[in-house]
Scaffold this motif. Structure first.
Motif, PDB file in Angstrom:
ATOM      1  N   ALA A  81      37.183  33.425  43.012  1.00 19.65           N
ATOM      2  CA  ALA A  81      36.958  34.451  43.443  1.00 19.65           C
ATOM      3  C   ALA A  81      38.156  35.555  43.289  1.00 19.65           C
ATOM      4  O   ALA A  81      37.954  36.693  42.944  1.00 19.65           O
ATOM      5  N   GLU A  82      39.209  34.560  43.468  1.00 20.39           N
ATOM      6  CA  GLU A  82      41.063  35.084  43.644  1.00 20.39           C
ATOM      7  C   GLU A  82      40.894  35.505  41.826  1.00 20.39           C
ATOM      8  O   GLU A  82      41.406  37.171  41.657  1.00 20.39           O
ATOM      9  N   GLY A  83      40.344  35.209  41.409  1.00 19.68           N
ATOM     10  CA  GLY A  83      40.833  35.759  39.736  1.00 19.68           C
ATOM     11  C   GLY A  83      39.723  36.998  39.264  1.00 19.68           C
ATOM     12  O   GLY A  83      39.831  37.389  38.927  1.00 19.68           O
ATOM     13  N   PHE A  84      38.161  37.071  40.505  1.00 22.46           N
ATOM     14  CA  PHE A  84      37.499  37.399  40.425  1.00 22.46           C
ATOM     15  C   PHE A  84      37.764  39.023  40.216  1.00 22.46           C
ATOM     16  O   PHE A  84      37.813  39.698  38.811  1.00 22.46           O
ATOM     17  N   TRP A  85      38.452  38.574  41.348  1.00 22.49           N
ATOM     18  CA  TRP A  85      39.118  40.346  41.555  1.00 22.49           C
ATOM     19  C   TRP A  85      40.362  40.979  41.398  1.00 22.49           C
ATOM     20  O   TRP A  85      40.253  42.083  40.823  1.00 22.49           O
ATOM     21  N   LYS A  86      41.323  39.623  40.783  1.00 22.87           N
ATOM     22  CA  LYS A  86      42.275  39.639  39.936  1.00 22.87           C
ATOM     23  C   LYS A  86      41.832  41.043  38.461  1.00 22.87           C
ATOM     24  O   LYS A  86      42.086  41.692  37.636  1.00 22.87           O
TER      25      LYS A  86
END
Length: 342
Positions: A81-86
């Motif tokens: 999820a962290e990479g998704f938002w980035k």
């Protein structure tokens, strides 16, 4: 020009879409000229990805001011999820837009679902709630995963390789998408350059009303040919049927589609070209492929480490080292027959 509705998205788009991977290879002025010409020519669906280096930036720098005139798709390769938002925020900034019409998981090795522990699908639904994306989508090269995504009911569109070289199982997937009202976006409509007749390719594709092919465009001449072909959609002619039958016979069995998921190679072999260079020799001017540069590139096959990276990452399950060895042998015989000297 022919329009279609992209599955349950309700989006009305031109049946010919712009694949923006190749514009990363041209300068920003050339990219802008091509993109504007495509939009003015009636193409209203543009597909890119966070992984296509500066492709998003070039779209943002050129046609972003006409955002309301086209449908925009991009992709994230993130596994959490962290990479998704980035990735999403980066894409929005590069594309100079407040929203992305179709946001796609980029060829994951599993199908993201709610409560699977990755948080990816939850991030997608939250992004949709926030108005940053409109529709949830996925791309894949593996038939079993593509079918799982369609049957899950979680995805509005699927992007999958499809061309007149596709087999019956691929066609069955297209029909499944129609049954489930999932939009089908066809990548590699020219099979990575192995298909050279866009008129035959388009006319074959036209028999599947729910399919929207994306054509990878790098040169203005390629776009001109596509725009001309868009005026001439018709049933397949006898000559086109014969051409398709010949190509299918020649390319039957295992062949490299050129997707590039085997890269990077630790032995620096350009696998996605070297494994199919003998096919390319038959479909493009041979001079570029028998150059000193390409003979040196092909010679790197002898340095294969047999590390397993290419076979582990090939979505088509190919024995890539064996294909490379066969390709090198045939290539050297071809070069010798032409008495090419370097």
């Amino acid at each position: 020009m022919t329009n279609t509705v992209l599955g349950r998205t309700g989006l009305t788009i031109n049946r010919d879409a712009f694949g923006a991977l190749p514009i990363q290879r041209v300068d920003i002025a050339t990219a802008g000229k091509i993109l504007f010409k495509a939009l003015d020519g009636g193409i209203n669906f543009f597909d890119t990805a966070r992984g296509y280096t500066d492709s998003e930036e070039k779209i943002g720098a050129s046609i972003a001011k006409r955002r309301g005139e086209f449908i925009l798709a991009t992709k994230t390769p993130s596994k959490n999820a962290e990479g998704f938002w980035k990735d999403l925020e980066t894409s929005l900034g590069k594309l100079k837009t407040d929203y992305i019409d179709i946001y796609q998981f980029h060829n994951p090795d599993f199908i993201p679902k709610p409560n699977d522990g990755t948080g990816l699908y939850e991030a997608m639904t939250e992004a949709k709630k926030q108005g940053k994306i409109r529709f949830i989508s996925i791309t894949n090269h593996k038939l079993n995963l593509a079918k799982e995504a369609v049957e899950s009911g979680l995805y509005d569109t699927l992007q999958f390789p499809f061309s007149y070289l596709s087999n019956d199982t691929d066609i069955a997937l297209v029909k499944l998408c129609a049954e489930k009202n999932v939009g089908f976006i066809a990548m590699k409509a020219l099979s990575g350059g192995l298909i050279t007749d866009i008129y035959a390719a388009r006319n074959w594709m036209a028999q599947y009303a729910n399919v929207v092919p994306i054509w990878g465009i790098q040169r203005e001449t390629e776009l001109d040919q596509l725009l001309e072909a868009m005026k001439q959609t018709s049933p397949l002619t006898p000559d086109q049927k014969a051409k398709i039958a010949k190509d299918r016979e020649e390319l039957a069995g295992d062949f490299c589609r050129g997707c590039g998921y085997c890269l990077p190679c630790p032995a620096e072999i350009t696998i996605n070209i070297c494994a199919r260079i003998n096919l390319l020799l038959k479909r493009a001017p041979e001079a570029q492929w028998v150059s000193e540069t390409w003979q040196q590139n092909m010679a790197k096959i002898e340095n294969c480490l047999h590390c397993g990276h290419c076979t582990d990452n090939c979505p088509y399950g190919l024995d890539t080292p064996a294909l490379l060895q066969k390709s090198l042998k045939n290539y050297r015989e071809f070069v010798s027959s032409r008495q090419v000297r370097v």
